[in-house]
Design a protein around this motif. Sequence first.
Motif, PDB file in Angstrom:
ATOM      1  N   ALA A 106       0.838  -1.204   0.000  1.00  0.00           N
ATOM      2  CA  ALA A 106       0.000   0.000   0.000  1.00  0.00           C
ATOM      3  C   ALA A 106       0.877   1.259   0.000  1.00  0.00           C
ATOM      4  O   ALA A 106       0.629   2.199  -0.759  1.00  0.00           O
ATOM      5  CB  ALA A 106      -0.921  -0.007   1.223  1.00  0.00           C
ATOM      6  N   TYR A 107       1.905   1.241   0.831  1.00  0.00           N
ATOM      7  CA  TYR A 107       2.817   2.388   0.901  1.00  0.00           C
ATOM      8  C   TYR A 107       3.445   2.631  -0.473  1.00  0.00           C
ATOM      9  O   TYR A 107       3.489   3.769  -0.963  1.00  0.00           O
ATOM     10  CB  TYR A 107       3.891   2.115   1.957  1.00  0.00           C
ATOM     11  CG  TYR A 107       4.934   3.201   2.062  1.00  0.00           C
ATOM     12  CD1 TYR A 107       4.671   4.389   2.731  1.00  0.00           C
ATOM     13  CD2 TYR A 107       6.196   3.035   1.474  1.00  0.00           C
ATOM     14  CE1 TYR A 107       5.625   5.390   2.822  1.00  0.00           C
ATOM     15  CE2 TYR A 107       7.157   4.035   1.556  1.00  0.00           C
ATOM     16  CZ  TYR A 107       6.870   5.213   2.226  1.00  0.00           C
ATOM     17  OH  TYR A 107       7.809   6.200   2.308  1.00  0.00           O
ATOM     18  N   ALA A 108       3.888   1.557  -1.099  1.00  0.00           N
ATOM     19  CA  ALA A 108       4.527   1.689  -2.417  1.00  0.00           C
ATOM     20  C   ALA A 108       3.536   2.139  -3.490  1.00  0.00           C
ATOM     21  O   ALA A 108       3.917   2.780  -4.465  1.00  0.00           O
ATOM     22  CB  ALA A 108       5.175   0.368  -2.818  1.00  0.00           C
ATOM     23  N   ARG A 109       2.277   1.816  -3.311  1.00  0.00           N
ATOM     24  CA  ARG A 109       1.259   2.227  -4.284  1.00  0.00           C
ATOM     25  C   ARG A 109       0.878   3.698  -4.096  1.00  0.00           C
ATOM     26  O   ARG A 109       0.104   4.243  -4.867  1.00  0.00           O
ATOM     27  CB  ARG A 109      -0.010   1.373  -4.171  1.00  0.00           C
ATOM     28  CG  ARG A 109       0.136  -0.095  -4.552  1.00  0.00           C
ATOM     29  CD  ARG A 109       0.645  -0.288  -5.951  1.00  0.00           C
ATOM     30  NE  ARG A 109      -0.373  -0.081  -6.981  1.00  0.00           N
ATOM     31  CZ  ARG A 109      -0.100   0.040  -8.281  1.00  0.00           C
ATOM     32  NH1 ARG A 109       1.148   0.007  -8.699  1.00  0.00           N
ATOM     33  NH2 ARG A 109      -1.058   0.228  -9.168  1.00  0.00           N
ATOM     34  N   GLY A 110       1.346   4.301  -3.011  1.00  0.00           N
ATOM     35  CA  GLY A 110       1.049   5.724  -2.808  1.00  0.00           C
ATOM     36  C   GLY A 110      -0.091   5.994  -1.853  1.00  0.00           C
ATOM     37  O   GLY A 110      -0.615   7.110  -1.804  1.00  0.00           O
ATOM     38  N   VAL A 111      -0.488   4.971  -1.082  1.00  0.00           N
ATOM     39  CA  VAL A 111      -1.536   5.182  -0.082  1.00  0.00           C
ATOM     40  C   VAL A 111      -1.027   6.164   0.977  1.00  0.00           C
ATOM     41  O   VAL A 111       0.124   6.059   1.420  1.00  0.00           O
ATOM     42  CB  VAL A 111      -1.920   3.829   0.560  1.00  0.00           C
ATOM     43  CG1 VAL A 111      -2.782   4.035   1.800  1.00  0.00           C
ATOM     44  CG2 VAL A 111      -2.646   2.943  -0.453  1.00  0.00           C
ATOM     45  N   GLN A 112      -1.867   7.117   1.360  1.00  0.00           N
ATOM     46  CA  GLN A 112      -1.480   8.090   2.382  1.00  0.00           C
ATOM     47  C   GLN A 112      -1.377   7.423   3.757  1.00  0.00           C
ATOM     48  O   GLN A 112      -2.089   6.457   4.036  1.00  0.00           O
ATOM     49  CB  GLN A 112      -2.528   9.216   2.442  1.00  0.00           C
ATOM     50  CG  GLN A 112      -2.677   9.997   1.147  1.00  0.00           C
ATOM     51  CD  GLN A 112      -1.373  10.684   0.743  1.00  0.00           C
ATOM     52  OE1 GLN A 112      -0.846  11.494   1.504  1.00  0.00           O
ATOM     53  NE2 GLN A 112      -0.839  10.337  -0.430  1.00  0.00           N
ATOM     54  N   LEU A 113      -0.517   7.975   4.587  1.00  0.00           N
ATOM     55  CA  LEU A 113      -0.286   7.359   5.900  1.00  0.00           C
ATOM     56  C   LEU A 113      -1.567   7.248   6.719  1.00  0.00           C
ATOM     57  O   LEU A 113      -1.842   6.216   7.339  1.00  0.00           O
ATOM     58  CB  LEU A 113       0.760   8.168   6.676  1.00  0.00           C
ATOM     59  CG  LEU A 113       2.161   8.146   6.060  1.00  0.00           C
ATOM     60  CD1 LEU A 113       3.073   9.115   6.810  1.00  0.00           C
ATOM     61  CD2 LEU A 113       2.743   6.741   6.066  1.00  0.00           C
TER      62      LEU A 113
END
Lengths: 335, 404
Positions: free
Chosen positions: B140-147
């Motif tokens: 998710a982080y790598a896909r650009g999901v916000q924190l």
Amino acid sequence: MTEQLTLSRALNAGLRRSLADNDRVLLMGEDIGTLGGVFRVTDGLKAEFGADRVIDTPLAEAGIVGTAIGLAYRGYRPVCEIQFDGFIYPAFDQIVAQVAKLHYRTGGNLVLPITIRVPYGGGIGAVEHHSESPEAYFAHTAGLRVVTCANPQDAYSMIREAVASDDPVLFFEPKRRYWVKGDVDFEEEALPLGSARIVATGSDVTLVAYGPLVATALDAALAAADDGLSVEVIDLRSLSPVDFDTVEASVRKTGRLVITHEAAQSGGIGAEIAASITDRCFYHLEAAPQRVTGFDIPYPPAKLEEHFLPDLDRILDAVDRVMGRENSLTGWSAS
Amino acid sequence: MSSATSVDKSVDGEKPELAHKQFEEPRSDLPGLGGSDRGGPDERGPEEELVQILTPMGERISQPVLDTWVADVDGDQLVSLYEDMVVVRRIDVEATALQRQGELGLWPPLLGQEASQIGSARALRKDDFVFTSYRENAVAYARGVQLVDLVRVWRGTAFSGWNPFDVGMATPQVIIGAQTLHATGYAIGCQKDGVDSVAVAYFGDGATSQGDVSEAMIFAASFNAPVIFFCQNNQWAISEPVGLQAVRPIADRSPGFGIPSMRVDGNDVLAVMAATRIALDRARTGGGPTFIEAVTYRMGPHTTSDDPSRYEDGAEHEEWAAKDPILRLERYLESAGILTDEVRAAVKTKSDEVAREFRAECVGLKNPEPLSVFENVYAAPHSGLERQKRQYAAYLSYVEGGTR
């Protein structure tokens, strides 16, 4: 334009129109392409729209519904056929935990315009798992719309409305009525999908039925008329939501309610209607609402199904009961 | 009479004609699987026949097939991969702390699986679409999901942190394996639309026992769908070791479905990235589905509610600690002179900043409005639900003046 069609051909015409109207509509299921479905509901559609849109799938119900979800993520409007009522259970998780909940789980970002067609009900002398009425499981599930047609006109209109719905729809088809003929007006303005229809007006008793038993209920109303009783018959059409306003208005008029369905009694659609209508019009009721349903048993072998399925006489017996007339339980005691 | 004899007789010693064309030797052009014996339980050790580019000691070894797929990964990109892995580990630590402090209901740590997730997710294009389980927070982080969107689910304010269409990542799945079918359907849709986007299904070793995963592979194979089955074999399904799910390597299963597979060292970010790129290329060019088994280890508990001391062998844990994915990249980058003190400090600063922001976003999340419980059940109004909502609104204003 009006044409006389069987219920099965009316569904076929509705699906054809849906495919023609929107190129994101796809049909998928077992034997639906080359064969045209075991009930021929999709007959000719593969030839007309191609194998790319009328898709014969592997024999895996969870796979059919699960891949339909992925197609919905991609903007398609899949129409899945579950070959028989009793074959739907392998797909239960994908329907109940996924199709039904994903709109909610995604905060409304994903729409699931998935129609799941299910031939259902008994009365055709079939082998086991081919005569079931599993609609209550799905009516109990938030996020699904559950509908069932009872005549060719509704078959044509309702399947198109189901395919056009942005919510997932469980579309139950009364398989023993597939061959019943009726007029279909292709341009008729359809009732909204969630609404019931009064198919016979009356003043003494409200008789609620849906799917395969609407015809039986109409027969019962005719027979009751010979006996001097005026029975109002409501074709429920939608089991989620239930059009309680229509049922309530009728019961306020008649004061008596009989509900009939093939599915087992306990926890069924009839129980929900009896409870909700009692709540809504308790002081208008002249008698306790009665249910005429299948028993709480597995669907029995074909030679016993007449002892499971509600029929004209069992419905009339319940009508007599709400009318306070002599009936099979007069003087009966459980002890 | 043995069953083998009767089979031979029934076909008169000739090979039966198959309805579908035999899949050409699935392993021939893919690295990672060498075993040719079929049938019995596997005797191979966990590391045998694993494809690797970086050894646990951080040595870069030659792997002729994979090397070409990561030849473009230069020093800057390696540092970027390193940073991602350090950051997601830092998020993981912060989330676990937040759970212990009562700010999150639950958290499923990914400790140890950073390379599997970052290496694969960083290989994807924006228009690819991933369907994951609940542990793929690094994906998710790598896909650009916000924190802030990473924590909503675990704080209990929503079932989905983000709009799937913003980041090309579906709402994570809790029902084990169910998302593999969604990925396959999405891939079939890509195929119909004539685009070369790829769907990726992430799941674990436990999921391979689920019928949905088998059905997904059947659909994917029959329709030649552009989907990647990315299995992180982290050796555990809560307390159950992978041997309970599969007596042979998991990667051995998909060839039977007609899907070639690769078995890569899941703690080697470069090997994972190379394998993913191979699979992506196959999918984009009409080659159909690929199965990747990323062999890794769940170094933490199943979730913050779990207690691995009841089932995990400490020695095995230590063995895997020595194969840590971040440590080995760090060693390699040091030996290559890329990981300077300056770079190391910058990565540390970044991860601390992310952790700080993550914490602030988490504790700042407000509870949703009571009546929002009724929202998004249906796309169009449902008369039964509308009535319940109105009645509950009346109840709320009756008992508490509309707030609770």
